[in-house]
Design a protein around this motif. Structure first.
Motif, PDB file in Angstrom:
ATOM      1  N   ASP A 116       0.968  -1.534  -0.027  1.00  0.00           N
ATOM      2  CA  ASP A 116      -0.342  -0.515  -0.210  1.00  0.00           C
ATOM      3  C   ASP A 116       0.556   1.228  -0.113  1.00  0.00           C
ATOM      4  N   GLU A 117       0.788   2.101  -0.874  1.00  0.00           N
ATOM      5  CA  GLU A 117       1.512   3.638  -1.186  1.00  0.00           C
ATOM      6  C   GLU A 117       1.068   4.422  -0.630  1.00  0.00           C
ATOM      7  N   LEU A 118       0.571   4.457   0.461  1.00  0.00           N
ATOM      8  CA  LEU A 118       0.025   5.988   1.511  1.00  0.00           C
ATOM      9  C   LEU A 118       0.762   6.589   1.332  1.00  0.00           C
ATOM     10  N   CYS A 133       5.417   6.704   8.152  1.00  0.00           N
ATOM     11  CA  CYS A 133       6.174   5.380   8.956  1.00  0.00           C
ATOM     12  C   CYS A 133       6.371   6.198  10.805  1.00  0.00           C
ATOM     13  N   ASN A 134       4.988   6.253  10.670  1.00  0.00           N
ATOM     14  CA  ASN A 134       5.407   7.433  12.323  1.00  0.00           C
ATOM     15  C   ASN A 134       3.736   6.506  13.086  1.00  0.00           C
ATOM     16  N   ALA A 135       3.869   7.129  14.564  1.00  0.00           N
ATOM     17  CA  ALA A 135       2.920   6.235  15.653  1.00  0.00           C
ATOM     18  C   ALA A 135       1.378   7.070  14.971  1.00  0.00           C
ATOM     19  N   ALA A 136       1.653   8.071  14.189  1.00  0.00           N
ATOM     20  CA  ALA A 136       0.158   9.459  13.669  1.00  0.00           C
ATOM     21  C   ALA A 136      -0.522   7.999  12.596  1.00  0.00           C
ATOM     22  N   THR A 137       0.099   7.596  11.783  1.00  0.00           N
ATOM     23  CA  THR A 137      -0.067   6.613  11.110  1.00  0.00           C
ATOM     24  C   THR A 137      -0.447   4.704  11.043  1.00  0.00           C
ATOM     25  N   GLY A 138       0.070   4.491  12.359  1.00  0.00           N
ATOM     26  CA  GLY A 138      -0.172   3.131  12.702  1.00  0.00           C
ATOM     27  C   GLY A 138       0.729   2.334  11.956  1.00  0.00           C
ATOM     28  N   PRO A 139       0.499   1.051  12.611  1.00  0.00           N
ATOM     29  CA  PRO A 139       0.828  -0.050  12.169  1.00  0.00           C
ATOM     30  C   PRO A 139       0.611  -0.875  10.778  1.00  0.00           C
ATOM     31  N   ASN A 140      -0.646  -0.960  10.566  1.00  0.00           N
ATOM     32  CA  ASN A 140      -1.479  -1.169   9.581  1.00  0.00           C
ATOM     33  C   ASN A 140      -1.603  -0.290   7.991  1.00  0.00           C
ATOM     34  N   ARG A 141      -0.715   1.054   8.047  1.00  0.00           N
ATOM     35  CA  ARG A 141      -1.676   1.779   7.142  1.00  0.00           C
ATOM     36  C   ARG A 141      -0.186   2.048   6.325  1.00  0.00           C
ATOM     37  N   GLY A 142      -0.227   2.357   5.540  1.00  0.00           N
ATOM     38  CA  GLY A 142       1.300   2.142   4.298  1.00  0.00           C
ATOM     39  C   GLY A 142       2.420   1.147   4.312  1.00  0.00           C
ATOM     40  N   ALA A 143       1.492   0.000   4.795  1.00  0.00           N
ATOM     41  CA  ALA A 143       2.730  -1.426   4.617  1.00  0.00           C
ATOM     42  C   ALA A 143       2.268  -2.247   3.766  1.00  0.00           C
ATOM     43  N   ASP A 144       2.473  -2.914   4.031  1.00  0.00           N
ATOM     44  CA  ASP A 144       2.240  -4.282   3.173  1.00  0.00           C
ATOM     45  C   ASP A 144       0.627  -5.571   3.446  1.00  0.00           C
ATOM     46  N   GLY A 145       0.063  -6.453   2.718  1.00  0.00           N
ATOM     47  CA  GLY A 145      -0.955  -6.685   3.077  1.00  0.00           C
ATOM     48  C   GLY A 145      -0.736  -8.410   3.026  1.00  0.00           C
TER      49      GLY A 145
END
Length: 499
Positions: free
Chosen positions: A339-341, A349-361
């Protein structure tokens, strides 16, 4: 060197950004995976809040993130060398490999390295041929280059020209690389909406090229909506000058003006409307392909390469903003989608975005034949928070071929390079990393690793700003991969590593 416990970085970084409403901005903004006309120059640096600047400085002082341009890595990674940019000053992009050569895309053209000695690559050729993104791949004596910015013509001397002009050109370029020191431009094929990326399906006498492009507009004569498919180019190996589009399969059929893909906002806020595909990965040994198509992920058959057929289509309207790329595991029973958020230009890649967004699925493939289905299992994101001046999100990676294990290496822009295992689809984990500190601590400046791929025992990374990096990974979990040697590697054309 190694960093402090990465969990510390999780705890502190990004809190100020959350207070400033960064996450809300990311959710409401149109996810810019890259515009249909990305231009020929990197995005201008963006100012960040004073609190974000102070937070970055404090994190560096506390040892939570590396200092500006400082290189850090896990103990099992060795940084062998970096080759800075030379004649091509533009944005570095994708990589391809053949024999002892690496081919590095750049918005100004492409560069060929001799990597016979991975610790000391030598430049063989630098070809000036502007036109972003210059996504690159090779097959035999042919090199393929994507152009996704409107040009005055198809030549390597072209200039930028608005997409609203009918005479503008975008599409695929083909070079003869039988002489690596002197590539020859031999063919050009214009494609609807240009070529943001492309994927090869090599056959004995021909090479099929699947061209991914998106974001049509009624004002673009050569990029009209609905644009809900891919261009298929057939390139005769013995006569590449006869290359031509032979089909435009519709992957998202629908009765409305926008086709049948994800409608995006307002139905699905924060999710890209599907108007084409960003990237495809094919697995020729299984006649399979996976498509990362803006708001959708798809699985399709390429048994007939001129007429690909969709088998399954999935969406993630909670955490995915822009389906960017795909990677099969070796057994072809899993696909990793990225996901190229924020389009690669945001700090996610920060706490505001969290671990599930801008990530691999991570998706398992269940069933057989045309009844195969994509089933979601888990997310993976690097466990080290980055500063809010660092663009960071899941990007291009490849498998590391180890029998019985699912391991890949992946680029995360200024998040660096991550090696991670997804043998247990629901519980992925990082096993190695390499990264640099922020390019700047007062502005958000785009940089970092665009691609990171494993090829014949080493990891090669093309850093947008810093150049060509070579890494050596020494780990009992990945060491068996050193025994696997390929004659050619285009990551979006996944080989059967153990055939």
């Amino acid at each position: 060197m190694t960093l402090h416990d990465p969990r510390t970085r999780r705890r502190h970084l990004g809190v100020a950004a959350a207070a400033a409403g960064l996450l809300a901005a990311l959710l409401t903004a149109a996810p810019a995976g890259a515009t249909p006309d990305p231009g020929d120059h990197p995005a201008a640096p963006k100012e960040v809040s004073r609190s974000a600047q102070e937070q970055a400085a404090e994190a560096i002082a506390a040892g939570e993130i590396p200092g500006q341009d400082q290189i850090v890595h896990s103990a099992n990674v060795q940084h062998l060398t970096n080759i800075p940019k030379d004649a091509l000053p533009g944005t570095n992009s994708d990589l391809a490999f053949q024999g002892r050569y690496a081919f590095a895309g750049n918005y100004d053209g492409f560069r060929i390295f001799d990597i016979s000695n991975p610790a000391s690559p030598k430049t063989v050729a630098q070809v000036l041929c502007p036109g972003s993104q210059n996504d690159v791949s090779v097959s035999g004596d042919l090199l393929f280059l994507s152009t996704d910015s409107s040009r005055s013509d198809s030549s390597c001397h072209s200039t930028t020209q608005p997409a609203t002009e009918k005479s503008s050109w975008e599409g695929m370029k083909v070079f003869d690389i039988s002489d690596k020191s002197n590539p020859r431009y031999v063919a050009a094929v214009e494609t609807a909406c240009g070529s943001h990326t492309h994927t090869l399906v090599p056959k004995r006498d021909n090479v099929y090229v699947y061209v991914s492009s998106y974001s049509p507009s009624a004002s673009y004569p050569d990029c009209q909506p609905p644009h809900d498919g891919i261009s298929v180019i057939k390139v005769p190996r013995d006569a590449p000058e006869q290359a031509a589009v032979v089909n435009f399969p519709v992957l998202f059929p629908g009765d409305g003006p926008d086709g049948g893909g994800n409608p995006g906002a307002p139905t699905n806020p924060g999710v890209s409307k599907t108007t084409g595909c960003h990237d495809l990965t094919v697995l020729p040994s299984e006649d399979l392909a996976a498509g990362a198509c803006m708001g959708d992920g798809i699985l399709f058959s390429i048994k007939d390469p001129e007429h690909p057929k969709v088998i399954d289509q999935v969406q993630d309207n909670v955490n995915f903003a822009f389906w960017h790329s795909a990677t099969f595991n070796q057994k072809a029973d899993k696909v990793v989608f990225t996901d190229e958020l924020g389009g690669g230009g945001a700090a996610t890649c920060n706490a505001a975005t969290g671990p599930n967004r801008g990530a691999d699925g991570i998706y398992d493939i269940t069933g057989k034949g045309e009844k195969r289905r994509l089933v979601f299992r888990g997310y993976y994101k690097i466990p080290r928070h980055q500063a809010d001046t660092e663009n960071c999100v899941a990007h291009n990676g490849s498998l590391i071929p180890v029998k019985g294990r699912d391991i890949m290496v992946q680029a995360w822009y200024q998040g660096g390079v991550s090696v991670w295992e997804f043998t247990d689809s629901a519980h992925p984990k990082e096993i190695a990393y390499f990264e640099r500190g922020p390019l700047t601590t007062d502005t958000l400046t785009v940089g970092g690793a665009w691609s990171a791929y494993y090829y014949n025992g080493y990891i090669y990374s093309n850093d947008i700003a810093k150049g060509f990096d070579v890494l050596k990974l020494s780990d009992r979990r990945t060491d068996p991969a050193r025994r696997v040697h390929l004659r050619e590697l285009n990551v979006q054309t996944q080989p059967d590593y153990f055939d």
